[in-house]
Write a protein that holds these residues in place. Sequence first.
Motif, PDB file in Angstrom:
ATOM      1  N   TYR A 109       0.845  -1.185   0.000  1.00 49.03           N
ATOM      2  CA  TYR A 109       0.000   0.000   0.000  1.00 49.03           C
ATOM      3  C   TYR A 109       0.886   1.242   0.000  1.00 49.03           C
ATOM      4  O   TYR A 109       2.040   1.203   0.420  1.00 49.03           O
ATOM      5  N   GLU A 110       0.299   2.319  -0.523  1.00 49.85           N
ATOM      6  CA  GLU A 110       1.019   3.583  -0.558  1.00 49.85           C
ATOM      7  C   GLU A 110       0.668   4.405   0.672  1.00 49.85           C
ATOM      8  O   GLU A 110      -0.460   4.367   1.156  1.00 49.85           O
ATOM      9  N   SER A 111       1.632   5.136   1.160  1.00 48.70           N
ATOM     10  CA  SER A 111       1.401   5.973   2.331  1.00 48.70           C
ATOM     11  C   SER A 111       2.164   7.278   2.164  1.00 48.70           C
ATOM     12  O   SER A 111       3.288   7.286   1.663  1.00 48.70           O
ATOM     13  N   ILE A 112       1.489   8.355   2.553  1.00 43.04           N
ATOM     14  CA  ILE A 112       2.145   9.659   2.573  1.00 43.04           C
ATOM     15  C   ILE A 112       2.694   9.858   3.976  1.00 43.04           C
ATOM     16  O   ILE A 112       1.940   9.952   4.945  1.00 43.04           O
ATOM     17  N   VAL A 113       4.000   9.895   4.100  1.00 44.45           N
ATOM     18  CA  VAL A 113       4.656   9.946   5.408  1.00 44.45           C
ATOM     19  C   VAL A 113       5.563  11.163   5.488  1.00 44.45           C
ATOM     20  O   VAL A 113       5.888  11.807   4.484  1.00 44.45           O
ATOM     21  N   GLU A 114       5.949  11.459   6.702  1.00 47.64           N
ATOM     22  CA  GLU A 114       6.847  12.588   6.923  1.00 47.64           C
ATOM     23  C   GLU A 114       8.257  12.263   6.455  1.00 47.64           C
ATOM     24  O   GLU A 114       8.717  11.121   6.557  1.00 47.64           O
ATOM     25  N   ASP A 115       8.907  13.288   5.925  1.00 45.05           N
ATOM     26  CA  ASP A 115      10.301  13.131   5.527  1.00 45.05           C
ATOM     27  C   ASP A 115      11.145  12.816   6.756  1.00 45.05           C
ATOM     28  O   ASP A 115      10.793  13.175   7.879  1.00 45.05           O
ATOM     29  N   ASP A 116      12.255  12.129   6.518  1.00 46.53           N
ATOM     30  CA  ASP A 116      13.084  11.697   7.644  1.00 46.53           C
ATOM     31  C   ASP A 116      13.673  12.868   8.418  1.00 46.53           C
ATOM     32  O   ASP A 116      13.848  12.776   9.633  1.00 46.53           O
ATOM     33  N   THR A 713       8.446  19.798   8.077  1.00 47.08           N
ATOM     34  CA  THR A 713       8.605  18.421   7.594  1.00 47.08           C
ATOM     35  C   THR A 713       7.721  18.240   6.376  1.00 47.08           C
ATOM     36  O   THR A 713       6.490  18.314   6.476  1.00 47.08           O
ATOM     37  N   PHE A 714       8.351  18.048   5.240  1.00 49.59           N
ATOM     38  CA  PHE A 714       7.593  17.823   4.014  1.00 49.59           C
ATOM     39  C   PHE A 714       7.193  16.361   3.922  1.00 49.59           C
ATOM     40  O   PHE A 714       7.906  15.471   4.384  1.00 49.59           O
ATOM     41  N   MET A 715       6.049  16.129   3.326  1.00 54.74           N
ATOM     42  CA  MET A 715       5.516  14.779   3.204  1.00 54.74           C
ATOM     43  C   MET A 715       6.025  14.134   1.922  1.00 54.74           C
ATOM     44  O   MET A 715       6.165  14.789   0.897  1.00 54.74           O
ATOM     45  N   ARG A 716       6.312  12.862   2.007  1.00 57.46           N
ATOM     46  CA  ARG A 716       6.792  12.087   0.856  1.00 57.46           C
ATOM     47  C   ARG A 716       5.901  10.863   0.661  1.00 57.46           C
ATOM     48  O   ARG A 716       5.291  10.370   1.600  1.00 57.46           O
ATOM     49  N   ARG A 717       5.879  10.379  -0.570  1.00 57.22           N
ATOM     50  CA  ARG A 717       5.132   9.152  -0.858  1.00 57.22           C
ATOM     51  C   ARG A 717       6.048   7.953  -0.628  1.00 57.22           C
ATOM     52  O   ARG A 717       7.160   7.897  -1.132  1.00 57.22           O
ATOM     53  N   ARG A 718       5.571   7.015   0.145  1.00 54.04           N
ATOM     54  CA  ARG A 718       6.350   5.818   0.454  1.00 54.04           C
ATOM     55  C   ARG A 718       5.485   4.580   0.212  1.00 54.04           C
ATOM     56  O   ARG A 718       4.273   4.597   0.404  1.00 54.04           O
ATOM     57  N   ILE A 719       6.177   3.512  -0.244  1.00 51.48           N
ATOM     58  CA  ILE A 719       5.517   2.223  -0.401  1.00 51.48           C
ATOM     59  C   ILE A 719       5.612   1.480   0.925  1.00 51.48           C
ATOM     60  O   ILE A 719       6.706   1.288   1.465  1.00 51.48           O
ATOM     61  N   ARG A 720       4.486   1.057   1.444  1.00 47.72           N
ATOM     62  CA  ARG A 720       4.437   0.340   2.707  1.00 47.72           C
ATOM     63  C   ARG A 720       3.934  -1.083   2.468  1.00 47.72           C
ATOM     64  O   ARG A 720       3.423  -1.419   1.399  1.00 47.72           O
ATOM     65  N   TYR A 721       4.107  -1.913   3.481  1.00 48.37           N
ATOM     66  CA  TYR A 721       3.704  -3.309   3.325  1.00 48.37           C
ATOM     67  C   TYR A 721       3.158  -3.852   4.637  1.00 48.37           C
ATOM     68  O   TYR A 721       3.687  -3.558   5.719  1.00 48.37           O
ATOM     69  N   GLN A 722       2.071  -4.631   4.527  1.00 45.40           N
ATOM     70  CA  GLN A 722       1.507  -5.334   5.678  1.00 45.40           C
ATOM     71  C   GLN A 722       2.099  -6.741   5.689  1.00 45.40           C
ATOM     72  O   GLN A 722       1.787  -7.566   4.827  1.00 45.40           O
ATOM     73  N   TRP A 723       2.927  -7.005   6.669  1.00 47.57           N
ATOM     74  CA  TRP A 723       3.766  -8.202   6.647  1.00 47.57           C
ATOM     75  C   TRP A 723       2.983  -9.496   6.805  1.00 47.57           C
ATOM     76  O   TRP A 723       3.508 -10.571   6.500  1.00 47.57           O
ATOM     77  N   ALA A 724       1.752  -9.423   7.222  1.00 52.21           N
ATOM     78  CA  ALA A 724       0.966 -10.659   7.331  1.00 52.21           C
ATOM     79  C   ALA A 724       0.788 -11.322   5.975  1.00 52.21           C
ATOM     80  O   ALA A 724       0.691 -12.557   5.871  1.00 52.21           O
ATOM     81  N   TYR A 725       0.766 -10.498   4.916  1.00 49.30           N
ATOM     82  CA  TYR A 725       0.593 -11.046   3.570  1.00 49.30           C
ATOM     83  C   TYR A 725       1.892 -11.625   3.011  1.00 49.30           C
ATOM     84  O   TYR A 725       1.892 -12.193   1.917  1.00 49.30           O
ATOM     85  N   ALA A 726       2.979 -11.476   3.717  1.00 45.91           N
ATOM     86  CA  ALA A 726       4.271 -11.963   3.224  1.00 45.91           C
ATOM     87  C   ALA A 726       4.572 -13.387   3.666  1.00 45.91           C
ATOM     88  O   ALA A 726       5.617 -13.931   3.311  1.00 45.91           O
ATOM     89  N   VAL A 727       3.677 -14.010   4.444  1.00 42.35           N
ATOM     90  CA  VAL A 727       3.950 -15.359   4.948  1.00 42.35           C
ATOM     91  C   VAL A 727       4.210 -16.359   3.821  1.00 42.35           C
ATOM     92  O   VAL A 727       5.197 -17.098   3.858  1.00 42.35           O
ATOM     93  N   PRO A 728       3.357 -16.428   2.777  1.00 42.41           N
ATOM     94  CA  PRO A 728       3.666 -17.367   1.679  1.00 42.41           C
ATOM     95  C   PRO A 728       5.005 -17.062   1.018  1.00 42.41           C
ATOM     96  O   PRO A 728       5.760 -17.987   0.689  1.00 42.41           O
ATOM     97  N   ALA A 729       5.288 -15.778   0.798  1.00 41.63           N
ATOM     98  CA  ALA A 729       6.564 -15.419   0.166  1.00 41.63           C
ATOM     99  C   ALA A 729       7.740 -15.799   1.054  1.00 41.63           C
ATOM    100  O   ALA A 729       8.778 -16.264   0.572  1.00 41.63           O
TER     101      ALA A 729
END
Length: 850
Positions: A109-116, A713-729
């Motif tokens: 999923y995509e998330s708009i997060v704060e810059d580091d 703090t400027f916002m950036r677009r980041r790709i995020r992941y829900q790790w529960a879906y990574a079990v098969p991988a």
Amino acid sequence: MLFGDLDVADVSGLIAAAVTVVQIAIPLALPIILLGILKEEQAHATTASAVSWSVIGGFLHASQWPTLLSADSASTQGVPKQIELVTSTKTIFAVLTWVAAIVTPIGLYESIVEDDKPTQGVSFHYIKDPSDFGNGTRPRVNLPWSRICGYSTYPYDGASDYPVACPNSFSNVTTFSNETGDYPVVHRLDSHVPEYVIDTFQSGLKNMEDSVSSIFDIEARSYSWQVTNDDPDAIVHDNGKPYPRYDFQTMSSNLLADDYLAVEGLVVDMKNGGIGFRNHSAPPLSKYGSTWSEDLLFIEPESQCVDTNLTFDFKHIRGFPPVRRDHIIDLMLTDRGGFAMLNLTRPTASTANAQHDPRLWDRAYEAAWINNVMSMVYLNVTNVRNISDPDGFQSFSYLNSHVGKQFPLTSMNNTSRDVNVGIGLRRFWISYVYGQYLDGLDFGQWPLLKNPFNVSLNDFSLAASRCSGKSGHDNNNVDDLPAACGLVYGVARRTDGKSPISFELGSRWTIPLYSCTMVVKATIKKVTFKFNGTDNLSSLKVTEIADKVYPNESSKPLWGIERSDKKLADARPLWGLISDTYQGNISLHTLRQESLYLPGYEIGPHGGIVFSRLYQNLPGADFYVRQMINLFGGPQVGDINAVDYTRPRDIATLRKMLELSSKAETTPKILNLIWTDLASNAVIGTRGLHGARVQGSAAGEFTGPSSNTPPVTFMRRRIRYQWAYAVPALAVLFVAAIILLATVVLGLLRRVGPRKIRRFLNKTSQGRILTTYLFGGKSETEVQAVTGAYIPGQNSREKWVQSLGKTPVTVGDGQCYSLSIEMGSQTSQALPLPRGVRWKNSPAVYEYER
């Protein structure tokens, strides 16, 4: 829309599922096509070259058909465990891979997060408010401060009914007295506020962030110019020149917002109550927005309410005069314990040291106690020896009431008097007049109540004066805080528990009665902003308002209040943030603390009217009291253009007022929100990070931008992941890691290599197996004699194909679970059979047992 409400991850999963289906279906479909183009004759015989049988066999057995149809190559019987383990791993790994290919993308999923890292030194620019607040706010054109003192409407409060010189002003007014009274002698009457006074009350800003405002950064949202009196005997200010004065116009109401709002010049807290002063600015507009925090000056109300344990109860009907007041009859004042269970010991609320604890509940309780006692005396529930003697309240020789007892407030024909204007359906009534619900009921040709002790509203006024703690004839004392006090009539609710917006005929209703008090304080709060969208105020969101935390006492702000010998009714004292150099100044009261309760005096029948008739432009010194007057006195006492909250016009507002006024504990919130709504229409802040507004300039002209802006703090677009879906991988990676590790280990042990792999590939090639059975044990010369092909000495793929791979071989079904293998029809020479192979019908046809 094709994908409806699906997000990117869901669509990715669907695409991966489709690709997986194709990856499974096509390898299954191609063998079907291949077998479909192979022609079969009798006994299912099919002829192809030996190398073709290798290609066909490899292609068929590389698919999933052997597993699906339980073919020989998928068998587990008679197969050593280690071989079975390795071959089964292929199928398991394939299934895991298919599942992982479908499930794994769903977790993206995509998330708009704060810059580091926040960006320092960002330049801020003014942003316009496109709402009613922005469009209705008057431009700041040549608007100096003006301060007018004296002119009290009620001189018996100790104030003057003529002009007086304001503290620290350039005015010169003296008085002389004779047997007819006091008379002013005006040498000079100047409304201007000296620059050194302005500098004093904003000197503390140098210790604050650039975003913090002072009392002189608070301006009226609406204003007008005072016209000079043309009467030659009139006393005029500023040599007859016009001067600006505060005005009030309602821009809009946000009472239902329940949110933090940004409007022109203000941050409005419609969750808890309070306004923060800020001329709005923002960093450059960025693609995904930005966020930052600022310290702002806030002015916010504090309220407390006490239940009088008295209610008004009535029945709703529809009729004609003399039935009045929303068509109600049988109006009763009901004792819910306010009389029968009264504490006979008189409470006293101390107002000393009020800057640290204003004791609002104690004030409201004492006022409620006096209100109830005076009501009891009025209704002859009890007696007092001497109403004017406070000690008389402590003597009760009888008490003729009990919980549930009712006292009629309408006559037998259900007529009521105008004093009951606050009682009815769809009302939320606030009155600074205690005991108003009884006023006039003992008058007329047929009085409703006898009032044996002749109690009047003046006797009830003791409740307001004790609660308020200040009057107009008092001098300013920093610890004697004024308070707005009064009775709050809650919104009527049905006694049968049915819907409060169902106004059925014959339904019965009850109204609670509270004694409430309010003060106002100035404080510093940290406000967090988010800016994204269009380059105007509609894109500025307030995400958090929090109390500022100070590391120690010395870091807390130093507040100052003007000290003078003027009466409070003549001159409202100035206040503000001051620097340490002014601490101990004899002209100032100073306190170092988080907040400052603001000065003023009694909000009552006299004080309120005095305040409502001020003719000056110094809103920071009096706007907060004006809004308390608008709240407790209503439009009939306060600003005529203020919203009338006593008659909610929509059901949503009525419901909110009903919910909050149902208990004494929650009623203060609705008072605070109404004050906030009024205040947001009254004033604006003119200081911002792009610069403070220049006095005397046109709207939009400011001093230079701040060089000390907060980190953004400027916002950036980041790709995020829900790790529960990574079990098969992860399972695929785990299996793959084991396989790769085993591969590396076997390679290092030299148990396997390219030559061995090639050798076993050739050995298991279907075509080579067939030619081996056909020509096994023959010399090159004998084979050449049969096939007519040259047989080289080396056994490479190219040479094998040239020699034996092109030999036609027919494979068909034999008898008794046998397989029929036939070399080309041109063969006429008898060949010795390999082991396990027997002749069938001709020298060139063989059978071998399966």
